[in-house]
Design a protein around this motif. Structure first.
Motif, PDB file in Angstrom:
ATOM      1  N   LEU A  16       0.851  -1.188   0.000  1.00 11.92           N
ATOM      2  CA  LEU A  16       0.000   0.000   0.000  1.00 11.92           C
ATOM      3  C   LEU A  16       0.886   1.238   0.000  1.00 11.92           C
ATOM      4  O   LEU A  16       1.900   1.282   0.703  1.00 11.92           O
ATOM      5  CB  LEU A  16      -0.900   0.016   1.229  1.00 11.92           C
ATOM      6  N   VAL A  17       0.525   2.222  -0.777  1.00 10.24           N
ATOM      7  CA  VAL A  17       1.292   3.467  -0.883  1.00 10.24           C
ATOM      8  C   VAL A  17       0.364   4.643  -0.606  1.00 10.24           C
ATOM      9  O   VAL A  17      -0.724   4.709  -1.165  1.00 10.24           O
ATOM     10  CB  VAL A  17       1.910   3.608  -2.289  1.00 10.24           C
ATOM     11  N   ASP A  18       0.801   5.544   0.242  1.00 11.91           N
ATOM     12  CA  ASP A  18       0.021   6.743   0.532  1.00 11.91           C
ATOM     13  C   ASP A  18       0.135   7.697  -0.661  1.00 11.91           C
ATOM     14  O   ASP A  18       1.226   8.158  -0.984  1.00 11.91           O
ATOM     15  CB  ASP A  18       0.543   7.411   1.795  1.00 11.91           C
ATOM     16  N   PRO A  19      -0.976   8.006  -1.330  1.00  8.38           N
ATOM     17  CA  PRO A  19      -0.909   8.836  -2.523  1.00  8.38           C
ATOM     18  C   PRO A  19      -0.893  10.346  -2.240  1.00  8.38           C
ATOM     19  O   PRO A  19      -0.922  11.138  -3.174  1.00  8.38           O
ATOM     20  CB  PRO A  19      -2.173   8.456  -3.286  1.00  8.38           C
ATOM     21  N   ALA A  20      -0.823  10.745  -0.975  1.00  6.08           N
ATOM     22  CA  ALA A  20      -0.891  12.169  -0.626  1.00  6.08           C
ATOM     23  C   ALA A  20       0.244  12.961  -1.281  1.00  6.08           C
ATOM     24  O   ALA A  20       1.408  12.565  -1.218  1.00  6.08           O
ATOM     25  CB  ALA A  20      -0.840  12.338   0.886  1.00  6.08           C
ATOM     26  N   TYR A  21      -0.111  14.061  -1.914  1.00  2.87           N
ATOM     27  CA  TYR A  21       0.811  15.023  -2.524  1.00  2.87           C
ATOM     28  C   TYR A  21       1.630  14.457  -3.687  1.00  2.87           C
ATOM     29  O   TYR A  21       2.618  15.056  -4.094  1.00  2.87           O
ATOM     30  CB  TYR A  21       1.752  15.622  -1.477  1.00  2.87           C
ATOM     31  N   THR A  22       1.250  13.318  -4.245  1.00  5.49           N
ATOM     32  CA  THR A  22       2.045  12.749  -5.335  1.00  5.49           C
ATOM     33  C   THR A  22       1.985  13.599  -6.599  1.00  5.49           C
ATOM     34  O   THR A  22       2.910  13.569  -7.396  1.00  5.49           O
ATOM     35  CB  THR A  22       1.592  11.318  -5.675  1.00  5.49           C
ATOM     36  N   SER A  23       0.900  14.361  -6.780  1.00  2.50           N
ATOM     37  CA  SER A  23       0.827  15.199  -7.972  1.00  2.50           C
ATOM     38  C   SER A  23       1.441  16.578  -7.749  1.00  2.50           C
ATOM     39  O   SER A  23       1.517  17.375  -8.677  1.00  2.50           O
ATOM     40  CB  SER A  23      -0.625  15.345  -8.439  1.00  2.50           C
ATOM     41  N   GLN A  24       1.891  16.859  -6.525  1.00  3.17           N
ATOM     42  CA  GLN A  24       2.550  18.136  -6.228  1.00  3.17           C
ATOM     43  C   GLN A  24       4.043  17.965  -5.966  1.00  3.17           C
ATOM     44  O   GLN A  24       4.768  18.939  -5.857  1.00  3.17           O
ATOM     45  CB  GLN A  24       1.915  18.784  -4.998  1.00  3.17           C
ATOM     46  N   ALA A  25       4.509  16.721  -5.853  1.00  3.73           N
ATOM     47  CA  ALA A  25       5.915  16.447  -5.539  1.00  3.73           C
ATOM     48  C   ALA A  25       6.698  16.169  -6.820  1.00  3.73           C
ATOM     49  O   ALA A  25       6.211  15.505  -7.727  1.00  3.73           O
ATOM     50  CB  ALA A  25       6.022  15.264  -4.601  1.00  3.73           C
ATOM     51  N   CYS A  26       7.909  16.656  -6.862  1.00  4.16           N
ATOM     52  CA  CYS A  26       8.770  16.427  -8.019  1.00  4.16           C
ATOM     53  C   CYS A  26       9.540  15.116  -7.822  1.00  4.16           C
ATOM     54  O   CYS A  26      10.247  14.966  -6.831  1.00  4.16           O
ATOM     55  CB  CYS A  26       9.747  17.588  -8.178  1.00  4.16           C
ATOM     56  N   PRO A  27       9.435  14.175  -8.763  1.00  2.00           N
ATOM     57  CA  PRO A  27      10.156  12.919  -8.613  1.00  2.00           C
ATOM     58  C   PRO A  27      11.662  13.064  -8.832  1.00  2.00           C
ATOM     59  O   PRO A  27      12.438  12.196  -8.451  1.00  2.00           O
ATOM     60  CB  PRO A  27       9.529  12.013  -9.677  1.00  2.00           C
ATOM     61  N   GLN A  28      12.076  14.168  -9.419  1.00  3.72           N
ATOM     62  CA  GLN A  28      13.489  14.374  -9.704  1.00  3.72           C
ATOM     63  C   GLN A  28      14.229  14.995  -8.522  1.00  3.72           C
ATOM     64  O   GLN A  28      15.265  14.503  -8.104  1.00  3.72           O
ATOM     65  CB  GLN A  28      13.637  15.263 -10.935  1.00  3.72           C
TER      66      GLN A  28
ATOM     67  N   SER B   3       5.221  21.289  -3.590  1.00  2.00           N
ATOM     68  CA  SER B   3       4.613  22.599  -3.463  1.00  2.00           C
ATOM     69  C   SER B   3       3.336  22.649  -4.291  1.00  2.00           C
ATOM     70  O   SER B   3       3.257  22.013  -5.343  1.00  2.00           O
ATOM     71  CB  SER B   3       5.583  23.679  -3.949  1.00  2.00           C
ATOM     72  N   ARG B   4       2.362  23.426  -3.819  1.00  2.40           N
ATOM     73  CA  ARG B   4       1.152  23.632  -4.612  1.00  2.40           C
ATOM     74  C   ARG B   4       1.467  24.351  -5.911  1.00  2.40           C
ATOM     75  O   ARG B   4       0.798  24.168  -6.922  1.00  2.40           O
ATOM     76  CB  ARG B   4       0.148  24.466  -3.831  1.00  2.40           C
TER      77      ARG B   4
ATOM     78  N   CYS C 261       7.833  21.808 -11.949  1.00  4.84           N
ATOM     79  CA  CYS C 261       8.547  21.992 -10.684  1.00  4.84           C
ATOM     80  C   CYS C 261       9.129  23.403 -10.624  1.00  4.84           C
ATOM     81  O   CYS C 261       9.817  23.845 -11.548  1.00  4.84           O
ATOM     82  CB  CYS C 261       9.652  20.961 -10.525  1.00  4.84           C
ATOM     83  N   THR C 262       8.854  24.104  -9.534  1.00  7.65           N
ATOM     84  CA  THR C 262       9.355  25.477  -9.382  1.00  7.65           C
ATOM     85  C   THR C 262      10.813  25.504  -8.958  1.00  7.65           C
ATOM     86  O   THR C 262      11.434  26.553  -9.004  1.00  7.65           O
ATOM     87  CB  THR C 262       8.508  26.246  -8.362  1.00  7.65           C
ATOM     88  N   ARG C 263      11.358  24.369  -8.571  1.00  6.67           N
ATOM     89  CA  ARG C 263      12.755  24.323  -8.144  1.00  6.67           C
ATOM     90  C   ARG C 263      13.689  23.858  -9.260  1.00  6.67           C
ATOM     91  O   ARG C 263      14.652  24.530  -9.597  1.00  6.67           O
ATOM     92  CB  ARG C 263      12.916  23.423  -6.929  1.00  6.67           C
ATOM     93  N   CYS C 264      13.420  22.679  -9.862  1.00  2.99           N
ATOM     94  CA  CYS C 264      14.354  22.146 -10.865  1.00  2.99           C
ATOM     95  C   CYS C 264      13.863  22.308 -12.303  1.00  2.99           C
ATOM     96  O   CYS C 264      14.629  22.095 -13.236  1.00  2.99           O
ATOM     97  CB  CYS C 264      14.666  20.678 -10.585  1.00  2.99           C
ATOM     98  N   GLY C 265      12.580  22.642 -12.494  1.00  2.00           N
ATOM     99  CA  GLY C 265      12.066  22.882 -13.835  1.00  2.00           C
ATOM    100  C   GLY C 265      11.486  21.675 -14.541  1.00  2.00           C
ATOM    101  O   GLY C 265      11.045  21.787 -15.686  1.00  2.00           O
ATOM    102  N   LEU C 266      11.459  20.504 -13.912  1.00  2.00           N
ATOM    103  CA  LEU C 266      10.865  19.323 -14.538  1.00  2.00           C
ATOM    104  C   LEU C 266       9.396  19.613 -14.845  1.00  2.00           C
ATOM    105  O   LEU C 266       8.678  20.148 -14.009  1.00  2.00           O
ATOM    106  CB  LEU C 266      10.964  18.111 -13.603  1.00  2.00           C
TER     107      LEU C 266
END
Length: 112
Positions: free
Chosen positions: A29-41, A46-47, A58-63
């Motif tokens: 089981l995986v908690d899906p919270a914030y998965t669409s706001q988190a950068c995988p890179q 962030s919202r 991504c506002t930090r790395c640009g992905l």
């Protein structure tokens, strides 16, 4: 109404685990919270990473990419990380019943 939805969700998870185990497939089981706001890179969450409904940037790395694709990558990473924790060797070094059975020589049919 919310309680019924939670019960139905728990039943669905249990059923999925049973079917996966029966088929010999690992299931975690995986908690899906914030998965669409988190950068995988870079890991930045962030919202602001979701400027539009289906878009991720991504506002930090640009992905950048489709938000659902980014969320799926994050869930896959969390699943792999969770499965790695499950597969760690037993840290205590205490003997287990299975290890004891495997290490003993088989009993002979004719006793002394």
């Amino acid at each position: 109404m919310r309680a019924i939805a939670r019960i139905a969700g728990a039943y669905a998870n249990r059923r999925a685990r049973y079917k996966a185990a029966r088929a010999g497939i690992a299931f975690t089981l995986v908690d899906p919270a914030y998965t669409s706001q988190a950068c995988p890179q870079c890991g930045w969450t962030s919202r602001a990473n979701r400027p539009a409904r289906g878009r991720f940037a991504c506002t930090r790395c640009g992905l950048a990419g489709h938000a659902d694709h980014i969320a799926a990558r994050n869930i896959a990473q969390r699943g792999v990380a969770g499965w790695a924790v499950v597969n760690q060797p037993h840290a205590t070094g205490l003997p287990s019943a299975r290890r004891d059975r495997e290490s003993k020589p088989p009993a002979s049919a004719g006793g002394c």
